[in-house]
Design an enzyme around this catalytic site. Structure first.
Site, short mmCIF file in Angstrom:
data_model
loop_
_atom_site.label_atom_id
_atom_site.label_comp_id
_atom_site.label_asym_id
_atom_site.label_seq_id
_atom_site.Cartn_x
_atom_site.Cartn_y
_atom_site.Cartn_z
N GLY A 160 1.59 5.76 -1.26
CA GLY A 160 2.15 5.91 -2.60
C GLY A 160 3.08 4.76 -2.96
CG LEU B 295 -0.05 4.08 -5.80
CD1 LEU B 295 -1.22 4.69 -6.57
CD2 LEU B 295 -0.47 3.73 -4.38
N GLY C 116 -0.96 -4.50 -5.72
CA GLY C 116 -1.70 -4.74 -4.45
C GLY C 116 -2.60 -3.56 -4.13
CG HIS C 117 -0.93 0.31 -3.22
ND1 HIS C 117 0.39 0.23 -3.58
CD2 HIS C 117 -0.93 0.59 -1.90
CE1 HIS C 117 1.17 0.44 -2.53
NE2 HIS C 117 0.39 0.67 -1.49
CD GLN D 88 2.04 5.20 8.73
OE1 GLN D 88 0.99 5.84 8.69
NE2 GLN D 88 2.18 4.05 8.07
CG ASP E 78 0.18 -3.42 5.83
OD1 ASP E 78 1.32 -3.26 6.28
OD2 ASP E 78 -0.09 -3.34 4.62
CB SER F 226 5.81 -4.80 0.07
OG SER F 226 6.34 -3.74 0.86
CB SER F 227 5.80 0.58 -1.28
OG SER F 227 4.43 0.72 -1.58
P1 AMP Z 1 0.83 1.29 2.07
O1 AMP Z 1 0.96 2.23 0.92
O2 AMP Z 1 1.96 0.31 2.17
O3 AMP Z 1 0.52 2.01 3.36
O4 AMP Z 1 -0.43 0.39 1.75
C1 AMP Z 1 -1.69 0.97 1.48
C2 AMP Z 1 -2.73 -0.11 1.53
O5 AMP Z 1 -2.46 -1.11 0.56
C3 AMP Z 1 -2.77 -0.83 2.89
O6 AMP Z 1 -4.12 -1.05 3.26
C4 AMP Z 1 -2.05 -2.10 2.61
O7 AMP Z 1 -2.42 -3.17 3.47
C5 AMP Z 1 -2.48 -2.37 1.18
N1 AMP Z 1 -1.55 -3.30 0.54
C6 AMP Z 1 -0.20 -3.22 0.53
N2 AMP Z 1 0.33 -4.28 -0.10
C7 AMP Z 1 -0.71 -5.06 -0.49
C8 AMP Z 1 -0.80 -6.30 -1.19
N3 AMP Z 1 0.28 -6.97 -1.60
N4 AMP Z 1 -2.04 -6.81 -1.41
C9 AMP Z 1 -3.15 -6.14 -1.00
N5 AMP Z 1 -3.12 -4.96 -0.34
C10 AMP Z 1 -1.91 -4.43 -0.09
#
Ligand code: AMP
Length: 279
Positions: free
Chosen positions: A30, A32, A35-36, A60, A149, A184-185
């Protein structure tokens, strides 16, 4: 768009789908951002249905990490998903997802020894366990993960291969702000000053990539370039700056195989990660 909050509700929705309605799956925690949404767009271009999960996975997070303060703007996330054409959000409660006596875990041995695996013991075991469980529930034909990641994406790819899971894994390139900062979140925790200092991460990575492209293959020299750039931004703490192989995620002395330059750095209390692929 459906919002499904229990495993039973998701399964009922999924069972009503015909076999040609394959699911592309984007697992998230979440908060979001674009990137998401890039992962969502990749799925929308290929899969009949796109499902996003929103679940801040307690397994995690380490005891001293930011589980409690992790942002949870669910209404805004739903709006973004709806606008992006997501078919369903799966957003279980931790209590429905993990029974009190839950005790089964999935671990990909070996790839978690370095980078974030070294700094966050148990983190990838938590990630693999939740993603395997999500795959079992969501039943995707394809799943999308961000290169941002990279260790997570490569570990999960290996899990899928080792366990012969019947789905394709897609790794989507990191989306960055114009400043170079990877979305990034956790960026919402940065003060304006920290946010501008954190642009040193991508600058360090890009400078090292330039040196590599000109023939610089010594890991020590490339790490030195990144460290110089990052130290000049007065980080609170450097967790790691590494050059590892893409295959084993193990440190390299010489970059004569496909490699990852990766780093994790704190600005204030916020731990940021970033990486680039070479070769
Ligand atoms: P998270 O919510 O941080 O667990 O991220 C969910 C998914 O979004 C993971 O596969 C992350 O690698 C991807 N993600 C996060 N930030 C980015 C970004 N800046 N660009 C592309 N994918 C991202």
């Amino acid at each position: 768009m459906e919002i499904l909050k229990t495993i039973a509700d998701y399964r009922q929705w999924r069972k009503a789908m015909t076999p040609d309605q394959g699911v592309g799956f984007v697992p998230t925690m979440g908060a979001l951002h674009a990137g998401h949404l890039k992962l969502v767009a990749s799925s929308r271009g290929r899969d009949p249905l796109t499902v996003v999960s929103i679940f801040v996975n307690p397994l995690q997070f380490g005891p001293a990490e930011d589980f409690a303060r992790y942002p949870r703007p669910f209404d805004e996330d739903s709006r973004l998903c709806r606008e992006a054409g997501v078919a369903a959000i799966f957003a279980p409660e931790a209590s429905d997802f993990y029974a009190p006596d839950f005790s089964t875990f999935c671990e990909v041995a070996g790839l978690d020894l370095h980078l974030c695996g070294a700094a966050r013991p148990g983190h990838f075991r938590g990630v693999c366990t939740v993603v395997l469980k999500l795959f079992n529930i969501v039943q995707p034909q394809r799943a999308y993960f961000g290169q941002k990641d990279i260790q997570q994406a490569l570990i999960l790819k290996k899990m899928v291969r080792d366990l012969s899971l019947d789905l394709e894994m897609e790794i989507v390139e990191t989306l960055r702000e114009p400043s170079g900062l990877a979305l990034s979140s956790r960026n919402v925790f940065l003060s304006p000053d920290e946010r501008s200092r954190a642009t040193a991460l991508s600058r360090g990575l890009f400078l090292a990539r330039e040196a590599w492209a000109k023939g610089g293959k010594s890991a020590a020299a490339l790490k030195g370039i990144m460290r110089g750039e990052i130290e000049a931004s007065s980080p609170t703490r450097i967790d790691y700056i590494e050059a590892v192989s893409q295959s084993a995620l193990a440190p390299l002395d010489t970059l004569d195989v496909p490699a990852v330059l990766a780093l994790a750095v704190f600005y204030g209390k916020t731990r940021l990660i970033d990486n680039i692929l070479l070769g």
